[in-house]
Write a protein that holds these residues in place. Structure first.
Motif, mmCIF file in Angstrom:
data_model
loop_
_atom_site.group_PDB
_atom_site.id
_atom_site.type_symbol
_atom_site.label_atom_id
_atom_site.label_comp_id
_atom_site.label_asym_id
_atom_site.label_seq_id
_atom_site.Cartn_x
_atom_site.Cartn_y
_atom_site.Cartn_z
ATOM 1 N N GLN A 71 0.808 -1.225 0.000
ATOM 2 C CA GLN A 71 0.000 0.000 0.000
ATOM 3 C C GLN A 71 0.839 1.272 0.000
ATOM 4 O OE1 GLN A 71 0.972 -1.704 2.545
ATOM 5 N NE2 GLN A 71 -0.006 -1.203 4.470
ATOM 6 N N SER A 117 -5.740 0.853 8.548
ATOM 7 C CA SER A 117 -5.247 2.022 7.803
ATOM 8 C C SER A 117 -4.720 3.121 8.723
ATOM 9 C CB SER A 117 -6.353 2.596 6.902
ATOM 10 O OG SER A 117 -6.670 1.691 5.881
ATOM 11 N N HIS A 343 -8.307 -14.231 2.122
ATOM 12 C CA HIS A 343 -7.562 -13.034 1.726
ATOM 13 C C HIS A 343 -6.769 -13.261 0.443
ATOM 14 C CE1 HIS A 343 -8.212 -13.002 6.079
ATOM 15 N NE2 HIS A 343 -8.198 -11.688 6.033
ATOM 16 N N PHE A 398 -3.931 -7.870 3.367
ATOM 17 C CA PHE A 398 -5.370 -7.613 3.367
ATOM 18 C C PHE A 398 -6.027 -8.024 4.681
ATOM 19 C CE2 PHE A 398 -3.733 -8.928 -0.822
ATOM 20 C CZ PHE A 398 -3.623 -7.657 -1.350
ATOM 21 N N ARG A 520 -9.726 -6.826 4.557
ATOM 22 C CA ARG A 520 -9.647 -5.413 4.147
ATOM 23 C C ARG A 520 -10.992 -4.670 4.243
ATOM 24 N NH1 ARG A 520 -6.869 -3.622 -1.587
ATOM 25 N NH2 ARG A 520 -6.671 -1.385 -1.160
ATOM 26 N N SER A 521 -11.000 -3.682 5.105
ATOM 27 C CA SER A 521 -12.113 -2.794 5.475
ATOM 28 C C SER A 521 -13.083 -3.425 6.467
ATOM 29 C CB SER A 521 -12.837 -2.175 4.269
ATOM 30 O OG SER A 521 -13.806 -3.024 3.732
ATOM 31 N N GLU A 691 -8.002 0.824 3.381
ATOM 32 C CA GLU A 691 -9.288 0.210 3.704
ATOM 33 C C GLU A 691 -10.482 1.042 3.242
ATOM 34 O OE1 GLU A 691 -9.167 -2.659 6.634
ATOM 35 O OE2 GLU A 691 -7.674 -1.643 7.843
#
Lengths: 725, 157
Positions: A71, A117, A343, A398, A520-521, A691
């Motif tokens: 990222q 994040s 993931h 992730f 992720r998120s 995210e």
């Protein structure tokens, strides 16, 4: 790591070992009493010695405590230092910090690690202050050496200059003198108008060259003398235990060196990965499935549906849903089903354990340094400070590498120990190990009823969520679960973003039978799908434009409203579309970021979907690296579309049905829509980006599909409903 | 068995199993880790190398079957096209986690060696089976076009 040194309050530029001949700005606190865990209080004073090292050859190395899984973290962190140091981007380097929560803890997570994040939000002040302090020390050193006033010395692009005398120097020659000077306790940071790197396209990724030449060393690329490659035969069903095993055939496989039992399964060790895999295939293992999860996916889904019929634990409430909902003029009642998700980081999970004179070294793409350190220490019977963590680049995560249970590092340690505790061991997960090995995003069921009055206004929203808790039974339980609600299960739904005056959110967290983890998120990945497709549906029921309908309810949320408007504006919202095309919008706030997507797709008579165009507006505070942010948005589209369209982990009699990418596909190049990224200018402190860019992709596409076909898809992935891509 | 492989122009004699895929010979026996393991079943493209110039999934290619062939890995990928691809990749900051990128770059280089000005359909054809979990596809496409432009500019000058 060089320069391990007794902890002093003031640290100095030191030689990092004679043979290297490099000057270091900074020495590390020893691994020790502070290393295991514990809160990390954000120090107010600058810590240049902790985070910056300046070499005689002018290179500036930023010590990165947050892992980069792709990222762009190390690039972003180095940008902060380079900006305040007035360094030239070409002289910047990075290095990962060792495991030491006291020095390198994440101020937002309380451990050393990164997730949610948080890397930029955590380091925004910290690294700029470190850079400014280091700059002040270099300037003071120059002034002292040249016998000129401090305020007559300037710094620009890595050069320190005294204009009047024409004297000039790089950072390197002055680093040692700067070392002897006190660290300023107060520094003045630049105003945004003074930024030369932050907010520009200038800084290219620091990992560009290594990753385009094949030279980057990821965890799986660690090679040590005498190292054995291992694979582990884990129970095929979660909760099973080993009864017995016969390794005679496995031991006959050429190049297999050992077969050992561990608490996690039977490991085969060989001189190469492939022979270990062949050896594992030859193992005969009898498993005891008495306590194992033996159900199939439909039975698991049925359990969730039954729970959804009952009241759950309160996670949010306002007004009186029970009274208002039955009296609503119009109602929408809907169930939303989300599958287990893996993931599938492209670098298969792995960890390497190396035994040393004083303990062991863990080599891996480590995301939760101090938790993984503790996990390995427990397995090996060592103290945490005896385990050195060498963080390497990770080929994606992730969420998978940030495991409070430390599963994959534990497995490696257990195998290395069982194999004698002397030779280095690299434990490799094959792709089927990764898909069958657990720690999935939980399956979720959302049951929602929305009530509208005669004018089409939302007056009631009743939201019941069923899904497994990530926190339950882990070291992070206290942090994640409050009043019996794991916030990661309800985030994005429980906030009542649209301010419905009669609102209720409830949660059921059935006991886990398969291991679950953030993906992720996290909760937003499913909750935003529900909220953002249901609000869209409500708008259509009310006969209103979906954008206007949202905006009317977001008067107190200007940043969310702004990204919705920007995405709509840039996408040509409201304009005509060719036949067979649909357009949809979604907006959501998560992890401090505000994101809206407008999706445009086409669908043919056979249900084949082509997502043609995605317009994204993002407000993640001040944009440190706009180029990195755009990359996260672009990549996030592919990540979210993969789940939306294709991905599900399913069980047949307790055994995972997906073995590889043919059964668990991801988006491909030809399926990639054109992505346009618009960043809202902001002077707010930076939030995260990795995210927040995920949650709204799915609902925007689902809303576009509705606009093209009149169909609402409430069960993911789309492939389960007969759509293809 | 003893095999002799020609990897990046250098002859490597080693003792291996005849069925062992080239990927593992490269990674675990020759310690050339630039070529990546992603699926082990020719489904992701992370292990792509060139065999006599052709993009090949090394994870399913027995080492014994490439004896005498010229194997080129990311570490030995050189020449005008490779230089242009790397330059474009760096200019556009294509990489994210980077795990798939060796395969992407090898495949993109092979495409440009046979097609100086690929269109989007050509790029899909050459790179669609190279999966990227980070989703760098948009930049991969842009970078292949950019590399073609670099080559065209170089050819003119």
């Amino acid at each position: 790591m060089n320069g391990i040194h007794a902890g002093q309050r003031r640290l100095f530029l030191k030689l990092a070992g004679g043979s290297v001949g490099m000057l270091v700005l900074g020495v590390y606190l020893p691994f020790g009493a502070h290393a295991a865990a514990g809160a990390s209080v954000k120090p107010a004073a600058p810590r240049p010695n902790v985070f910056i090292r300046i070499a005689a050859n002018d290179t500036v190395t930023v010590i990165c405590k947050h892992q980069d899984m792709g990222q762009g973290t190390v690039t972003g962190l180095a940008t902060l230092v380079a900006e305040e140091l007035d360094a030239d981007w070409a002289q910047m380097r990075y290095e990962y910090a060792p495991a030491d929560a006291k020095t390198f803890g994440n101020h937002l997570l309380g451990v050393q690690g990164v997730g949610q994040s948080t890397s930029m939000a955590n380091s925004w002040d910290e690294l700029r202050k470190a850079g400014a302090a280091a700059r002040a020390m270099l300037v003071a050193a120059a002034a002292q050496q040249w016998g000129v006033p401090v305020d007559s010395v300037t710094v620009s692009q890595g050069r320190i200059t005294h204009a009047a005398s024409g004297r000039s120097s790089g950072f390197g020659p002055l680093a040692q003198v700067a070392a002897a000077l006190p660290v300023p306790q107060q520094v003045v940071l630049k105003e945004p108008a003074q930024f030369k790197l932050i907010g520009t396209q200038r800084p290219h990724r620091l990992d560009n060259v290594a990753k385009t030449s094949g030279k980057e060393v990821f965890g799986l690329d660690v090679r040590l003398p005498g190292m054995r490659y291992a694979v582990l035969a884990r129970p095929p069903r979660f909760g099973a235990v080993m009864k017995s095993f016969d390794a005679s055939a496995a031991r006959k496989v050429p190049r297999v060196l050992d077969v050992v039992a561990t608490p996690y399964g039977v490991a085969v060790l060989a001189s190469n990965t492939w022979s270990a895999i062949q050896g594992r295939a030859a193992l005969k293992i009898e498993w005891d499935d008495t306590a194992a999860e033996r159900r199939s996916s439909p039975a698991m889904a049925e359990q969730f549906r039954q729970l959804a019929a009952q009241p759950g634990t309160p996670a949010g409430a306002q007004g009186d849903v029970a009274a208002v909902l039955p009296a609503a003029a119009k109602r929408i009642d809907a169930d939303y089903e989300f599958p287990y998700l893996a993931h599938v980081a492209l670098e298969p999970l792995n960890a390497t354990i190396e035994f040393t004179a004083t303990g062991a070294t863990l080599h891996t793409g480590c995301q939760f340094q101090t938790i993984d350190q503790l996990s390995v220490a427990q397995e090996l019977g060592l103290k945490p400070e005896q385990v050195r963590v060498r963080t390497l680049m990770a080929g994606g995560s992730f969420g998978r590498r940030a495991n409070p249970a430390g599963d994959y590092v534990r497995h490696a340690a257990a195998v290395a120990k069982a194999a004698g505790g002397k030779l280095p061991v690299q434990l490799v997960w094959t792709r089927s190990d990764d898909l069958a090995g657990g720690y999935y995003r939980s399956m979720f069921l959302h049951r929602v009823s929305a009530g509208l009055d005669a004018g089409g206004e939302l007056v009631a929203w009743d939201h019941r969520i069923v899904g497994h808790s990530i926190g339950e039974g882990t070291a992070l339980e206290r942090y994640l679960i409050k009043d019996s609600v794991d916030f990661t299960s309800v985030e994005g739904a429980a906030e009542n973003t649209y301010g419905v005056s009669n609102f209720r959110c409830q949660l059921h967290s059935p006991t886990k039978t398969v291991p679950v983890l953030w993906w992720r998120s996290v909760g937003h990945a499913h909750s935003a799908y529900v909220v953002e497709t249901l609000i869209d549906e409500a708008a259509f029921v009310a006969g209103r434009d979906p954008l206007a309908y949202r905006l009317a309810r977001l008067s107190t949320q200007p940043r969310l409203a702004a990204v919705l408007k920007l995405a709509a504006d840039k996408s040509g919202w409201g304009g005509a579309l060719p036949k067979g095309r649909g357009r949809g919008i979604a907006g959501h706030a998560s992890f401090g970021g505000f994101v809206a997507h407008v999706a445009e797709l086409s669908v043919d008579g056979s249900g084949r979907i082509k997502v043609e165009r995605i317009v994204c507006a993002v407000d993640c505070g001040l944009a440190v690296n706009p180029n990195v942010i755009a990359a996260q948005v672009e990549g996030g589209v592919a990540f979210a579309l993969s789940a939306l369209l294709f991905q599900a982990v399913t069980f047949k009699d307790g055994i995972v049905e997906q073995n590889n990418f043919d059964a668990y596909p991801m988006l491909r190049l030809a399926q990639m829509p054109h992505v346009e990224v618009h960043i809202v200018p902001s002077t707010e402190p930076p939030s995260g980006i990795g995210e927040p860019v995920i949650p709204t992709v799915g609902p925007a596409v689902a809303n576009a599909l509705f606009s093209a076909t009149g169909q609402r898809v409430r069960k993911l992935p789309f492939a389960a409903g007969g759509f293809s891509a | 068995m003893k095999v002799a492989l020609r990897v990046n122009g250098k002859t490597q004699r080693l003792d291996t199993e005849p069925e062992m895929p080239l990927l593992w010979v490269l990674r675990d026996q020759l310690d050339m880790t630039g070529t990546k393991f992603g699926c082990g079943a020719a489904l992701c493209g992370a292990c792509t190398v060139l065999v006599n110039g052709m993009p090949t999934r090394s994870c399913v290619m027995p080492a014994s079957s490439v004896q005498g062939a010229a194997v080129t890995t990311i570490e030995g990928l050189t020449g005008r096209e490779a230089d242009a691809v790397r330059r474009a990749w760096r200019e556009l900051d294509v990489v994210q986690c980077g795990w798939c990128q060796s395969g992407q770059i090898v495949a993109a280089t092979a495409l440009l060696r046979t097609n100086k000005k690929p269109n989007d359909t050509d790029i899909d054809g050459a790179l669609d089976a190279n999966l990227c979990r980070c989703g760098t596809y948009q930049r991969v496409r842009q970078a292949v076009h950019a590399a073609a432009a670099i080559l065209a500019a170089g050819a003119k000058s």
